[in-house]
Write a protein that holds these residues in place. Structure first.
Motif, PDB file in Angstrom:
ATOM      1  N   PRO A  43      47.018  38.846  36.520  1.00 52.86           N
ATOM      2  CA  PRO A  43      45.854  38.009  36.205  1.00 52.86           C
ATOM      3  C   PRO A  43      44.725  38.146  37.224  1.00 52.86           C
ATOM      4  O   PRO A  43      44.942  38.037  38.426  1.00 52.86           O
ATOM      5  N   LYS A  44      43.533  38.430  36.721  1.00 53.02           N
ATOM      6  CA  LYS A  44      42.337  38.491  37.559  1.00 53.02           C
ATOM      7  C   LYS A  44      41.228  37.760  36.814  1.00 53.02           C
ATOM      8  O   LYS A  44      40.930  38.094  35.665  1.00 53.02           O
ATOM      9  N   ARG A  45      40.658  36.781  37.483  1.00 51.83           N
ATOM     10  CA  ARG A  45      39.627  35.971  36.858  1.00 51.83           C
ATOM     11  C   ARG A  45      38.371  35.991  37.717  1.00 51.83           C
ATOM     12  O   ARG A  45      38.445  35.980  38.934  1.00 51.83           O
TER      13      ARG A  45
ATOM     14  N   THR B 276      38.274  35.635  32.221  1.00 53.30           N
ATOM     15  CA  THR B 276      39.450  36.464  32.487  1.00 53.30           C
ATOM     16  C   THR B 276      39.078  37.931  32.380  1.00 53.30           C
ATOM     17  O   THR B 276      38.751  38.427  31.302  1.00 53.30           O
TER      18      THR B 276
ATOM     19  N   ALA C 263      47.234  34.272  39.647  1.00 55.58           N
ATOM     20  CA  ALA C 263      45.922  34.823  39.323  1.00 55.58           C
ATOM     21  C   ALA C 263      45.093  35.035  40.589  1.00 55.58           C
ATOM     22  O   ALA C 263      45.164  34.250  41.525  1.00 55.58           O
TER      23      ALA C 263
END
Length: 155
Positions: A82-84, A76, A6
């Motif tokens: 995944p990018k948070r 999220t 992420a």
């Protein structure tokens, strides 16, 4: 197949209010729903500094009564890859007589030069916000908010 790592991006989000009963919003390009001034925390910058910078760059407002940290969460943005967002929300009361205005975004970000049309919504609100930016609006009208109206909270 290995899971993708992420990416975490720090964001600062401004709940700018007037008279304790109205929230500053704009309908930003490329999103479904209202937005609040917000943006990326620059390397080495504290979120409480970033939120003031973003508020000035995006809204043109420059004089706030006080700054109060409300919450920090991890949201999220995208599941794959995944990018948070590590979002820090702040309350910034302001005295502002204008009901509506258009501001051209300043600063060095990708929104520089964009025009945002600002207005106020009454609190509490059932309006639809982009990016779940309304997650902590309820804290602006809570009894706890009224009890600490004169305090500046620490991060």
């Amino acid at each position: 197949m290995q899971p993708q790592r992420a990416t975490y991006v720090k964001k600062a989000c401004a709940y700018i209010t007037r008279n304790g009963s109205e929230l500053l919003v704009f309908d930003g390009p490329g999103h479904d729903g209202l937005q609040i001034p917000k943006g990326t925390v620059e390397p080495g910058e504290e979120p409480r500094v970033a939120v003031q910078r973003e508020a000035v760059e995006e809204s043109g407002l420059a004089s706030f009564e006080r700054l109060r940290h409300i919450a920090t969460d991890v949201w999220t943005r995208r599941r794959s890859p995944p990018k948070r967002y590590v979002r820090s929300f702040y309350h910034l009361p302001v005295h502002e007589s204008r009901d509506h205005w258009v501001h051209t975004v300043t600063g060095t970000g990708e929104e520089r030069g964009a025009e945002f049309e600002f207005s106020w919504v009454d609190l509490p609100t059932d309006a639809t916000f982009a990016l779940d930016l309304d997650d902590y609006i309820h804290s602006l009208t809570s009894p706890a908010e009224a009890a600490t109206a004169g305090d500046v909270a620490a991060d």
